[in-house]
Structures are given as C-alpha cells and as structure tokens.
Design a protein around this motif. Structure first.
Motif, PDB file in Angstrom:
ATOM      1  N   ILE A 486       1.253  -1.360  -0.351  1.00 17.61           N
ATOM      2  CA  ILE A 486       0.109  -0.034  -0.120  1.00 17.61           C
ATOM      3  C   ILE A 486       0.428   1.234   0.143  1.00 17.61           C
ATOM      4  CG2 ILE A 486      -1.730   0.868   1.762  1.00 17.61           C
ATOM      5  CD1 ILE A 486      -2.615  -1.516   2.237  1.00 17.61           C
ATOM      6  N   VAL A 487       0.639   2.091  -1.113  1.00 18.82           N
ATOM      7  CA  VAL A 487       1.709   3.125  -0.737  1.00 18.82           C
ATOM      8  C   VAL A 487       0.376   4.459  -0.515  1.00 18.82           C
ATOM      9  CG1 VAL A 487       2.617   4.559  -2.674  1.00 18.82           C
ATOM     10  CG2 VAL A 487       3.180   2.356  -3.088  1.00 18.82           C
ATOM     11  N   TYR A 488       1.192   5.445   0.600  1.00 18.95           N
ATOM     12  CA  TYR A 488      -0.019   5.964   1.403  1.00 18.95           C
ATOM     13  C   TYR A 488       0.419   7.171   0.873  1.00 18.95           C
ATOM     14  CZ  TYR A 488      -3.763   7.987   4.082  1.00 18.95           C
ATOM     15  OH  TYR A 488      -4.868   8.720   5.214  1.00 18.95           O
ATOM     16  N   VAL A 489      -0.293   8.399   0.008  1.00 17.95           N
ATOM     17  CA  VAL A 489       0.563   9.450  -0.513  1.00 17.95           C
ATOM     18  C   VAL A 489      -1.070  10.795   0.425  1.00 17.95           C
ATOM     19  CG1 VAL A 489       0.491  10.723  -2.092  1.00 17.95           C
ATOM     20  CG2 VAL A 489       0.708   8.188  -2.462  1.00 17.95           C
ATOM     21  N   LYS A 490      -0.360  11.470   0.525  1.00 18.69           N
ATOM     22  CA  LYS A 490      -1.363  12.822   1.973  1.00 18.69           C
ATOM     23  C   LYS A 490      -0.009  14.238   0.705  1.00 18.69           C
ATOM     24  CE  LYS A 490      -2.066  14.955   5.793  1.00 18.69           C
ATOM     25  NZ  LYS A 490      -3.289  15.401   5.668  1.00 18.69           N
ATOM     26  N   ALA A 491      -1.585  14.579   0.345  1.00 22.19           N
ATOM     27  CA  ALA A 491      -0.992  16.009  -0.543  1.00 22.19           C
ATOM     28  C   ALA A 491      -2.295  16.873   0.378  1.00 22.19           C
ATOM     29  CB  ALA A 491      -1.278  16.391  -1.633  1.00 22.19           C
ATOM     30  N   ALA A 492      -1.357  18.661   1.217  1.00 24.23           N
ATOM     31  CA  ALA A 492      -2.574  19.208   2.224  1.00 24.23           C
ATOM     32  C   ALA A 492      -3.106  20.214   0.905  1.00 24.23           C
ATOM     33  CB  ALA A 492      -2.543  19.539   2.870  1.00 24.23           C
ATOM     34  N   ARG A 493      -2.390  20.939  -0.033  1.00 23.85           N
ATOM     35  CA  ARG A 493      -2.774  21.899  -1.223  1.00 23.85           C
ATOM     36  C   ARG A 493      -1.952  21.946  -2.218  1.00 23.85           C
ATOM     37  NH1 ARG A 493      -1.988  26.712   2.383  1.00 23.85           N
ATOM     38  NH2 ARG A 493       0.802  27.343   1.906  1.00 23.85           N
ATOM     39  N   ALA A 494      -2.361  22.094  -3.086  1.00 21.87           N
ATOM     40  CA  ALA A 494      -1.519  21.836  -4.456  1.00 21.87           C
ATOM     41  C   ALA A 494      -0.392  23.050  -4.597  1.00 21.87           C
ATOM     42  CB  ALA A 494      -2.933  22.959  -5.701  1.00 21.87           C
ATOM     43  N   GLY A 495       0.911  22.562  -5.383  1.00 20.90           N
ATOM     44  CA  GLY A 495       2.018  23.081  -5.986  1.00 20.90           C
ATOM     45  C   GLY A 495       2.374  22.859  -4.135  1.00 20.90           C
ATOM     46  N   THR A 496       2.599  22.296  -3.694  1.00 16.38           N
ATOM     47  CA  THR A 496       3.421  20.788  -2.682  1.00 16.38           C
ATOM     48  C   THR A 496       4.138  19.998  -2.418  1.00 16.38           C
ATOM     49  OG1 THR A 496       1.309  19.813  -1.438  1.00 16.38           O
ATOM     50  CG2 THR A 496       1.871  22.433  -0.378  1.00 16.38           C
ATOM     51  N   VAL A 501       4.194   6.839   2.105  1.00 16.78           N
ATOM     52  CA  VAL A 501       4.691   6.154   3.278  1.00 16.78           C
ATOM     53  C   VAL A 501       4.621   4.849   2.107  1.00 16.78           C
ATOM     54  CG1 VAL A 501       2.879   5.914   4.233  1.00 16.78           C
ATOM     55  CG2 VAL A 501       4.966   4.766   5.614  1.00 16.78           C
ATOM     56  N   VAL A 502       4.796   3.494   2.491  1.00 18.00           N
ATOM     57  CA  VAL A 502       4.883   2.518   1.349  1.00 18.00           C
ATOM     58  C   VAL A 502       4.950   1.138   2.509  1.00 18.00           C
ATOM     59  CG1 VAL A 502       6.246   1.107  -0.397  1.00 18.00           C
ATOM     60  CG2 VAL A 502       6.260   3.718  -0.474  1.00 18.00           C
ATOM     61  N   MET A 503       3.408   0.755   2.615  1.00 20.45           N
ATOM     62  CA  MET A 503       3.591  -0.606   3.702  1.00 20.45           C
ATOM     63  C   MET A 503       3.783  -1.950   2.443  1.00 20.45           C
ATOM     64  SD  MET A 503       0.767   1.376   5.867  1.00 20.45           S
ATOM     65  CE  MET A 503       0.148   2.512   4.692  1.00 20.45           C
ATOM     66  N   SER A 504       4.452  -3.295   3.572  1.00 19.64           N
ATOM     67  CA  SER A 504       4.472  -4.233   2.301  1.00 19.64           C
ATOM     68  C   SER A 504       3.493  -4.640   3.276  1.00 19.64           C
ATOM     69  CB  SER A 504       5.647  -4.650   2.105  1.00 19.64           C
ATOM     70  OG  SER A 504       6.382  -4.745   2.724  1.00 19.64           O
ATOM     71  N   PHE A 505       2.833  -6.407   2.601  1.00 20.60           N
ATOM     72  CA  PHE A 505       2.596  -7.338   3.351  1.00 20.60           C
ATOM     73  C   PHE A 505       2.611  -8.719   2.640  1.00 20.60           C
ATOM     74  CE2 PHE A 505      -0.361  -3.573   3.845  1.00 20.60           C
ATOM     75  CZ  PHE A 505      -0.828  -3.605   5.086  1.00 20.60           C
ATOM     76  N   PRO A 506       2.881  -9.772   3.343  1.00 24.19           N
ATOM     77  CA  PRO A 506       3.004  -9.525   4.765  1.00 24.19           C
ATOM     78  C   PRO A 506       4.277  -8.277   5.468  1.00 24.19           C
ATOM     79  CG  PRO A 506       3.137 -11.700   4.716  1.00 24.19           C
ATOM     80  CD  PRO A 506       3.531 -10.858   3.005  1.00 24.19           C
ATOM     81  N   PRO A 507       3.906  -7.649   7.044  1.00 24.03           N
ATOM     82  CA  PRO A 507       4.823  -6.564   7.067  1.00 24.03           C
ATOM     83  C   PRO A 507       6.283  -7.136   7.104  1.00 24.03           C
ATOM     84  CG  PRO A 507       2.903  -7.411   8.461  1.00 24.03           C
ATOM     85  CD  PRO A 507       2.796  -8.349   7.717  1.00 24.03           C
ATOM     86  N   GLU A 508       7.046  -6.375   6.904  1.00 24.97           N
ATOM     87  CA  GLU A 508       8.574  -6.801   7.539  1.00 24.97           C
ATOM     88  C   GLU A 508       9.324  -5.210   7.602  1.00 24.97           C
ATOM     89  OE1 GLU A 508       9.897  -8.299   3.933  1.00 24.97           O
ATOM     90  OE2 GLU A 508       9.793 -10.049   3.795  1.00 24.97           O
TER      91      GLU A 508
END
Lengths: 514, 203
Positions: A486-496, A501-508
């Motif tokens: 899972i790649v979790y991406v966050k952007a609060a506003r444009a121009g940033t 964060v990348v999570m792998s399963f099974p978690p290592e």
C-alpha cells in the motif's frame, strides 16, 4: 446589527412596553434583573471564547495547509495540554495526532489518538447534570463554552488513522483491533443519531417551556414557537445545508474501505474464512456507495473470487494507492437578524450567530500513476469527507439553531427589561454584552482531508512508479518486492510535494517515507 | 509554654496526611466480586482458560494411548476483538493448566514467528566453541517435534438491547490440530457475555 440599532431597539422596547406595577412586583423585577445583569456580566467574561478559538484553529491550519506537519504538531501539542501530563483538550489532541501522523511520527501520533479516544469516552460518560449545566451555559453565552463534543466521524477517523499508523509500523494485530473499533463506531452511529435527536428535541422543548413560563410575568412575553418558526425558514434558506449531500446511514466509506482491504490482506495470510467474510461485507458496502469506482469493484471481484475458490490459488502482487486529498471543510460564523415575536403584537429584533460549513479546495483533482511503460492510471474518489462531515452537521443543525435562538430570546428579553426598568445606559451595557456573547462555535477537527481516493494495479516489473499531478510535485516510489503493498499519499494543498509512505504485506519493515 | 497549639498543628498535619494516603486493597483473585468491565479482564481469561482446558481433557483428545505425554506447539492466536489484549496471557493459562494435567507438554522451540525460547537454538551454537565442554552442549537430534498444534481466535460481537443497554459477547475459540494428519481433534468455544451501559463504546 450595529450598536446603534441595538440601542434603538432597547429604547423602542422600553416605550412600547411600559405598564404599571405594584411596588412589590417592581422589587421582584429589579431583583430578577440584577440577577440577569450578574449572569450577563459573567457571560461577558467568557465572551470572546469562540473568536479566540477560531483564531487558534486558523494558526494551526496555516502550518498544516503548508504541509509543515512538525510545526503544526508542536502548535497543537502545546494547546492540547502541558507536556508532562496527559492532554485534556480533546480538539487539540486530535489536531496534534493528525499533525504527528503527517510528520510520520506514528508512535507519538497514536499516543495522542489514544488520549483522544480516552477523552471521548470520558465525554460520553459525562453525567446528565453536567451535560444539562453545559447546555444551560451555552444558551446563556454560546456553544463555545461547552467542552468540544466529538462528532461521530471524529471517533471513526481516530480508529481508522490509528490502524493506518499501526500498519505503517507493521503491527497487524493492533491494527485489526482498531479497525474493529471503527466498524463498531459506525454501527453505533445509526442508533446514536436517531436516539440523540429525539433526546435533544425533548430537552429543548422542556427548556423552551421553562423559558416561556419564566417570561410570562414580565412585560415582554416572547412567543418562542412563532419566533423559532420564522428563524428556521430564514436561516435554512441561507445556510445551504442542501449542498452537503448526506451519505446513507452515516457510513464513512473510507473507514469501511480500509476495513475491507485489511481483512482481504489478512485473509490471504491467515486463510481465515471469517476475515474473508468481513472483507466481503465491507467492500460490498463501499462498492454500493461508490458504484463508479472501478478499483473498489475490482477489490470486490477479487474477494468474491477468493470466497468461492478458496485461498489456495497464488495471487499476483497488487499495489494499492490510498490518497488523502486536500483539507476538509472549516466552520465559519454567519450572523442573522431575527425577529422575536412578542405576545403584545410588538416585534423585537435581535441577532444570532450560527456556524456555517465552508469547503476548502482539493490539492488536485486526482493523482496520476505511471511506471514509464504501459501502466498509466488515475486515482478515483472512494470517500468525500465534505459529505461525511456535512451529513452530521446537517443532522445536528436544528439543535444548534434552536439553542442559538433560545439564547437570543433570553438575552434580548433581559436586555429589554433592563432598558425598561434601569434606563437606556444600562440597556446599552446589556446590549454590548449580548453582542459580545453572540458568537458561533467554530471548533472542529480541521486536519481531516477533503476526500480519500484510491487506485490499485498489478505490481509493475520495474518495481517503481511515478505519482504526480499537474498541481503537485511528482514523487518517485520504489515498491517492495512483496505480495501486496500500500502506498499512502497525502497532499494538503496544490503546489506542495505530497508525502508518502509504503507498507508491505506481510509486513516486514517500513519501506520508505518522506 | 502552651503546648496546645503545637498539639493542634500536629493533629492537623496528621489529619492531612491521613487524607492524602491512598488505600491499597489486595484482591483475592479466587473470590473477587469487584465490579466487572465491558472489556476482558483477568477473570474472563481465567474462566475461558479453565473451561477450555476442562473440555479438552474431558474429550479424551489428549489421552495418550501409552500413557505418555503429547507435545503441543502454540500456533496463531488471533485477537479479533475491540480490546487490546495480550493473547499470550490466555495461552499461558491454558499451557499451565494442560501441563498440570500431566497429559501435555509444550514445546518452546517451534513457533510461527520462530522459537518462543531463542535459547534452545542459541545454546546449540556453542557446538563450535572451545570454551564449553562439548559433552554438556545439546546434542543433535534431541529436540522433540510437536504432535499437536493449538490455534485460536477471540471474537467480539456487540448488540444493542431493547432496554437501551448493550450486550457484549466474547467467544474464545480454540482448535487442537493433529499435526501428523492435519485433522482437528478437538474444538471448543467458550462464550463470555456481558451486559452494561450503552453510553459509550465497549473498550
């Protein structure tokens, strides 16, 4: 309404309501008014609360919108409570936990989310006496004097974010517990709404009856019912409640989607039919709420295939992208002049202040994901948080409105009687106090995103993808050589530059983050 | 010298101290009637473990035909509740009770995430060391493979009751699998049901 208008109203009220009283009645009225003045003066001390709170929230939002999560977390932690003790302020504990999550400090973020959950439980368990006392004070002053009442979506998001923090740390066992909690909160939401609205309506009717009875002996008897009816018509036509299309049953589709995804991944690991069933129920629910989202339909098809064919068949590596886009709405104050219908055919004008939801922009329309070869796709919305928040805001609105009107009736009544009995100068003071205490409660958890989007694709052979959009700086993501990630991406506003964060399963391990 | 004020201050100080002192109560865990919680507490673990072990022993699944002991490995124990609980705590109680029955021993050398007791393997690394008398080092081929595997799951179901309260149900599910055949020789489910206020969440 300006001060001169208020003074004019006071003077006018005095002229139109003079009657003759016996000395005993005058004494009683004076005593009552002195008490009223005392209450209003105390209220004045608390005044400015709402405006001050709104300024503090704006200060936090500035850091958060600029993706300066470390500064935002320091700002919020300072307001949540003293560093050496458990935080006491629920709203700032929530803001701090979100900012810490943004700063990828998952452990401290979860410590704050845990505190927030404990404070929510304490708020739920508050005695009726304290609740009643807070409500009475809110009518006298404004809603900002009450402790921050968490929304149901607040609770659901606390557990969902906690689970995501745990997944980032590779703690599947506790993530499962948090997702079960989020699910139970959603189950409770439907029951709670129906019950709470009935209870609140009952409380307000009782209070309304008590206020009417109290005012019966005075010169300005207020026809509360008639006043409320007019106010409701006037306010509802301006507050644009209908733009916030409600989700059915108060379900937050993102929380349900994360639940469905987690139990799908868990089932592929444990082979547990119970996990697969949970995943199926959750994904089916989300798929019906966002029928146009192809990715959710693919997830549902996968879980249905697994349910009928067992878990033995090897699955090709899949990558999910979860995207937190923009920031959710904020509350702004809107003032209305309202008429109070007096029983004596006179009308007294006053004002009320109400919160209004104001949307904030998305960071971008969607993310584009490419591997430089054939892979090219865009993220699609799975949950519109504006709608989740609007659904609850709408449900609560009649209660907020009635409380504001009752407060206005009480304050205007006291003010007009002070003017009548103690002269225009005292009336002006009372009017000033009323003006100062007429404020809308603008507190809310402002660190929530505007929407959540998702995408899913088979892990490309290159092992890297570029995630970007015309509004955001592109991010190069290395994908782990794991069955699922899972790649979790966050952007609060444009121009940033989005954080990820990348999570792998099974978690290592936590693969990468920035 | 008037001693009365001094006496009064001493008495006042004592009274203050007495007021501050917190009382500590030692709980008799065999007869604890203290208020319960909607979550899972040690009494629930005790009950679940005792019931499960008794059922397992009564079933005859762990009766060795030649009077020996079976070797048990602990497999996955999933906490599918809304409580952050330590499943090892439940498993430990079951292990202790089974060991006391004289019918089962537990291996700590095999586990899903590696050996529970790493020392079993570490001590074998001493085979290369000149510092240790080699006749005291564990020999090859001495470890005993498990006969059975114990796996389980704790699940939770919450319901709202018609009287406005909530009912929280916990199910302690355990499965004893014969590793040789892959067949479950015993399965048990111990429910723990609680009713209480619905004002807040059950955790």
């Amino acid at each position: 309404m300006n001060l001169f208008t208020l003074v004019g109203i006071c003077l006018n009220a005095r002229q139109t309501t003079i009657k003759k009283y016996s000395p005993g009645v005058i004494l009683q009225i004076h005593t009552a008014f002195l008490r009223g003045v005392g209450v209003l003066v105390s209220a004045a001390l608390l005044a400015g609360c709402a405006a001050h709170q709104a300024r503090q929230i704006s200060g936090f939002d500035e850091h958060f919108e600029a993706s300066n999560y470390v500064a935002a977390s320091e700002y919020a932690m300072d307001k949540a409570g003293p560093g050496d003790k458990a935080p006491e302020n629920l709203l700032w504990t929530l803001q701090a936990a979100s900012a810490l999550r943004g700063a990828a400090d998952y452990r401290t973020s979860n410590a704050y989310f845990d505190f927030a959950e404990a404070l929510m439980t304490r708020e739920d368990g508050e005695s009726l006496i304290r609740d009643g006392g807070e409500n009475a004070l809110a009518v006298l002053v404004n809603d900002s004097v009450m402790g921050y009442e968490p929304a149901i979506y607040d609770g659901v998001m606390v557990n969902t974010f906690k689970a995501l923090n745990m997944l980032a740390e590779g703690d599947l066992g506790n993530a499962r517990v948090e997702l079960n909690r989020a699910d139970d909160r959603q189950r409770r939401a439907v029951e709670a709404f129906a019950k709470e609205i009935a209870k609140r309506q009952e409380e307000l009717e009782e209070r309304q009856a008590a206020e009417t009875a109290k005012h019966r002996g005075g010169a300005n008897r207020v026809d509360t019912k008639r006043s409320l009816a007019v106010v409701e018509r006037k306010v509802l036509s301006h507050i644009e409640l209908d733009r916030w299309a409600a989700y059915p049953d108060f379900v937050n589709p993102f929380a349900t989607y994360v639940n469905g995804l987690f139990f799908l991944l868990a089932a592929t690991d444990t082979g547990d039919a119970g996990d697969l069933r949970k995943s199926h129920d959750a994904l089916k629910r989300v798929a019906s709420m966002v029928p146009d989202n192809d990715y959710v339909q693919q997830d549902l098809a996968l879980v249905e295939g697994l349910s009928s064919g067992g878990l033995e068949q090897p699955l090709e590596p899949v990558v999910w992208v979860l995207f937190e886009n923009g920031l959710g709405p904020v509350k702004r104050e809107r003032r209305f002049d309202i008429p109070l219908f007096l029983v004596s055919d006179d009308v007294l004008y006053t004002s009320i202040a109400l919160p209004k939801l104001e949307p904030r922009p998305a960071a971008t329309k969607s993310l584009r994901i490419a591997d430089g070869n054939e892979l090219q796709l865009k993220t699609a919305t799975v949950a519109d948080m504006d709608r989740v928040i609007g659904t609850e805001f709408k449900k609560d609105y009649s209660y907020v409105l009635t409380r504001a009107v009752l407060g206005a009736i009480l304050k205007t009544y006291v003010q007009s009687e002070i003017t009548r009995t103690s002269g225009a100068a005292a009336g002006i003071v009372a009017a000033l106090i009323q003006r100062a205490t007429t404020e809308a409660d603008q507190r809310m958890w402002t660190a929530l995103p505007k929407e959540f989007q998702v995408a899913r694709f088979a892990r490309p052979a290159t092992g890297t993808v570029t995630i970007g959009s015309p509004d955001l700086a592109p991010v190069e993501v290395s994908l782990p050589d794991a069955p699922f990630s899972i790649v979790y991406v966050k952007a609060a506003r444009a121009g940033t530059t989005p954080s990820h964060v990348v999570m792998s399963f099974p978690p290592e391990r936590l693969v990468s983050q920035n | 010298m008037n001693k009365f004020p001094r006496f009064l201050s001493a008495a006042f100080a004592l009274a203050l101290l007495a007021g501050c002192a917190s009382t500590v109560e030692v709980v008799d865990t065999r007869a604890d009637n203290g208020p319960g919680t909607m979550g899972i507490d040690y009494r629930d673990f005790d009950n679940a473990a005792a019931t499960a072990v008794q059922e397992m022993l009564d079933s005859g699944a762990v009766d060795h035909p030649r009077g020996g002991r079976y070797v048990l490995a602990i497999s996955r124990m999933t906490n599918d509740t809304m409580q952050r609980i330590d499943t090892d705590q439940l498993v430990k109680k079951i292990r202790v009770a089974l060991l006391r029955s004289g019918k089962v021993v537990t291996t700590t050398a095999v586990g899903l995430n590696g050996a529970e007791d790493e020392m079993v393997n570490r001590a074998r690394e001493l085979r290369q060391s000149r510092e240790f008398k080699q006749e005291t080092v564990a020999r090859e081929g001495q470890m005993v493979a498990p006969d059975y595997s114990l796996s389980g799951k704790i699940i939770q179901r919450n319901h709202k009751l018609s009287d406005g309260r909530q009912q929280v149900e916990y199910y302690f599910q355990l499965t004893l699998t014969d590793i040789n055949s892959g067949l479950a020789f015993w399965e048990g489910e111990t429910p723990i049901v609680k009713r209480g206020s619905n004002k807040t969440v059950s955790w």
